[in-house]
Design a protein around this motif. Structure first.
Motif, short mmCIF file in Angstrom:
data_model
loop_
_atom_site.label_atom_id
_atom_site.label_comp_id
_atom_site.label_asym_id
_atom_site.label_seq_id
_atom_site.Cartn_x
_atom_site.Cartn_y
_atom_site.Cartn_z
N PRO A 1 -1.36 2.61 -4.50
CA PRO A 1 -1.49 3.86 -3.53
C PRO A 1 -2.56 4.03 -3.18
N ASP A 2 -3.60 3.80 -3.75
CA ASP A 2 -5.05 4.34 -3.25
C ASP A 2 -5.45 3.35 -1.95
N ALA B 1 8.54 11.02 -7.06
CA ALA B 1 7.96 12.14 -6.60
C ALA B 1 6.42 12.01 -6.58
N ASP B 2 5.80 11.32 -7.29
CA ASP B 2 4.34 11.24 -7.54
C ASP B 2 4.21 9.93 -6.66
N ALA B 3 3.67 9.87 -5.34
CA ALA B 3 3.40 8.68 -4.70
C ALA B 3 2.10 8.25 -4.95
N THR B 4 1.26 8.66 -5.73
CA THR B 4 -0.17 8.41 -6.25
C THR B 4 -0.06 7.31 -7.12
N ARG B 5 1.13 7.13 -8.06
CA ARG B 5 0.84 6.34 -9.36
C ARG B 5 1.08 5.16 -8.71
N PRO B 6 0.29 4.46 -9.35
CA PRO B 6 0.45 2.72 -9.04
C PRO B 6 0.98 1.99 -10.05
N PRO C 1 0.95 -1.24 -0.02
CA PRO C 1 0.10 -0.04 0.23
C PRO C 1 0.84 1.24 -0.09
N ARG C 2 0.32 2.61 0.16
CA ARG C 2 0.98 3.91 0.17
C ARG C 2 0.90 3.81 1.53
N ILE C 3 2.24 4.24 2.03
CA ILE C 3 2.56 4.65 3.52
C ILE C 3 2.47 5.85 3.65
N VAL D 1 8.22 4.88 -1.51
CA VAL D 1 7.61 4.43 -2.77
C VAL D 1 8.44 3.51 -3.49
N PRO D 2 7.99 2.40 -3.85
CA PRO D 2 8.96 1.05 -4.35
C PRO D 2 9.45 1.33 -5.92
N ARG D 3 9.64 2.42 -6.17
CA ARG D 3 10.04 2.61 -7.73
C ARG D 3 11.03 3.88 -7.84
N LEU D 4 11.44 4.03 -9.08
CA LEU D 4 12.15 5.21 -9.44
C LEU D 4 11.20 6.11 -9.72
N ARG D 5 11.32 7.45 -9.78
CA ARG D 5 10.56 8.52 -10.18
C ARG D 5 9.44 8.48 -9.04
#
Length: 292
Positions: free
Chosen positions: A195-196, A138-143, A117-119, A132-136
Motif C-alpha cells: 500500500p505504500d 477497512a485499513d487499506a494501508t496495511r501491507p 499497489p494500493r489503488i 483491497v485484496p484481503r479480508l478486514r
C-alpha cells in the motif's frame, strides 16, 4: 562503463475500446514516464483499432470485444519482459518509480507471483474495499501477503503467469483476478499487497455495467467449479449467496443474480483444475480460506 544492475524488464498491457478519450492518453503518458525499468507497451483494441496512440507504442486490433481477461491474454502474448503489468486505461501512475518499486518486490522474493499497489481515487484518496485484496479491508494501508488481487492494476511474474494458464478467457468480466490468484497459489506462489505504492483510479461502481449482476453471479459459480475440491464448492457458493442476499436488496438485482447463478451451473466453466488440499491450507493460513 556502468556496473549497475540491469533494469527489470516489464511488458505492459493496456486495453482500450476508444471510449475514454480524456483518461486514456493520461494513463499512457504516466506509463511511458516510468523510470528504472525496460518497458515494452502494447495497447489491445478490444473490438476496435486503437486511437490516440503515442509513438513507439505497439497495438493489436481485435475484430470483436472478447472481454477483459481474453484481451489481456492477447496483450501478454505480444509484449516482452520478465514481468507483465496489467493496467486499466483510466488509471494513472502518479510517481515515475512506481513500476521499479513493484518489480523490486518480485526480484526480492522469487516465491512471489504478483504484487499489487494500493489503488486510490485521485480526487478523494479513497481506496474502495473491493480494491483491497484481503479480508478486514477497512485499513487499506496495511501491507502483507494476499490471496486474491484487484486485477486492473497488478504486476505479475511472467513465468508464474504462464504456468497458471493466464487469465480465464471465458469470464469476460469480473472475478478473473481471484481465479488467476488461486491458480498462482496452487503452483506454490504467493501475492503481495504494497500500500505504500499508490496508483490512481477513479472510484466507479461496477454495477454500472449492464451485465454486472449476471456475470458477477455466473463467474462466481465458474470460479468455484474450476478451482475448488468438489466438497468445498457448495460451501463456497452457499456463502456467496448469503452475502449476495445481504448486499443486493433490489428484486431485479436478485432475480438477475439468480439467473447468472443458474447459468454458471449449467454452462461450461472451462478447464477444471482443482487446487490441492495443501493449497487450501496455505490460503487458510494466509487469512482467506477459499470459501468466501
Amino acid at each position: 562503463m556502468s556496473t549497475g544492475a540491469p533494469h527489470p524488464s516489464i511488458g505492459a498491457v493496456v486495453l482500450t475500446m476508444n471510449d475514454r478519450p480524456d483518461e486514456f492518453p493520461s494513463a499512457l503518458a504516466s506509463l511511458l514516464a516510468q523510470q528504472g525499468v525496460d518497458l515494452d507497451v502494447v495497447v489491445v483494441g478490444n473490438g476496435c483499432h486503437p486511437e490516440q496512440i503515442p509513438e513507439g507504442v505497439r497495438t493489436v486490433a481485435l475484430p470483436e470485444n472478447i472481454g477483459i481477461p481474453a484481451g489481456r491474454n492477447v496483450g501478454a502474448e505480444n509484449v516482452k519482459g520478465e514481468f507483465v503489468f496489467f493496467f486499466d486505461n483510466d488509471a494513472q501512475l502518479p510517481d515515475h518509480d512506481t513500476l521499479a518499486r513493484l518489480a523490486a518486490e518480485l526480484q526480492r522474493d522469487h516465491q512471489l507471483a504478483y504484487v499489487q499497489p494500493r489503488i486510490a481515487d485521485p480526487h478523494t484518496g479513497t481506496t474502495l474495499r473491493r480494491w483491497v485484496p484481503r479480508l478486514r479491508a477497512a485499513d487499506a494501508t496495511r501491507p502483507g501477503i494476499v490471496t486474491v488481487m484487484a486485477e486492473g492494476v497488478v504486476l505479475v511474474r511472467r513465468s508464474a503467469f504462464a504456468l497458471a494458464g493466464g487469465w480465464p478467457d471465458g469470464f469476460f468480466l469480473f472475478h478473473e483476478g481471484i481465479d488467476l490468484a488461486w491458480r498462482l497459489w496452487n503452483h506454490g506462489h504467493t501475492g503481495l499487497y504494497t500500500p505504500d505504492v499508490i496508483v490512481h483510479h477513479p472510484a466507479t461502481n461496477p454495477a454500472r455495467h449492464t451485465r454486472f449482476y449476471r456475470l458477477n453471479a455466473r463467474n462466481r459459480v465458474w470460479l468455484a467449479r474450476r478451482n475448488l475440491p468438489r466438497i468445498l464448492i457448495p460451501l463456497n457458493l452457499a456463502t456467496w449467496w448469503l452475502v449476495t442476499l445481504w448486499r443486493f436488496r433490489e428484486r431485479e438485482a436478485l432475480r438477475t443474480s439468480l439467473a447468472g447463478f443458474l447459468e454458471g451451473l449449467r454452462t461450461d466453466c472451462g478447464t477444471r483444475s482443482p487446487m490441492s488440499w495443501r493449497t487450501v491450507a496455505r490460503l487458510t493460513c494466509a487469512g482467506r480460506p477459499p470459501v468466501f
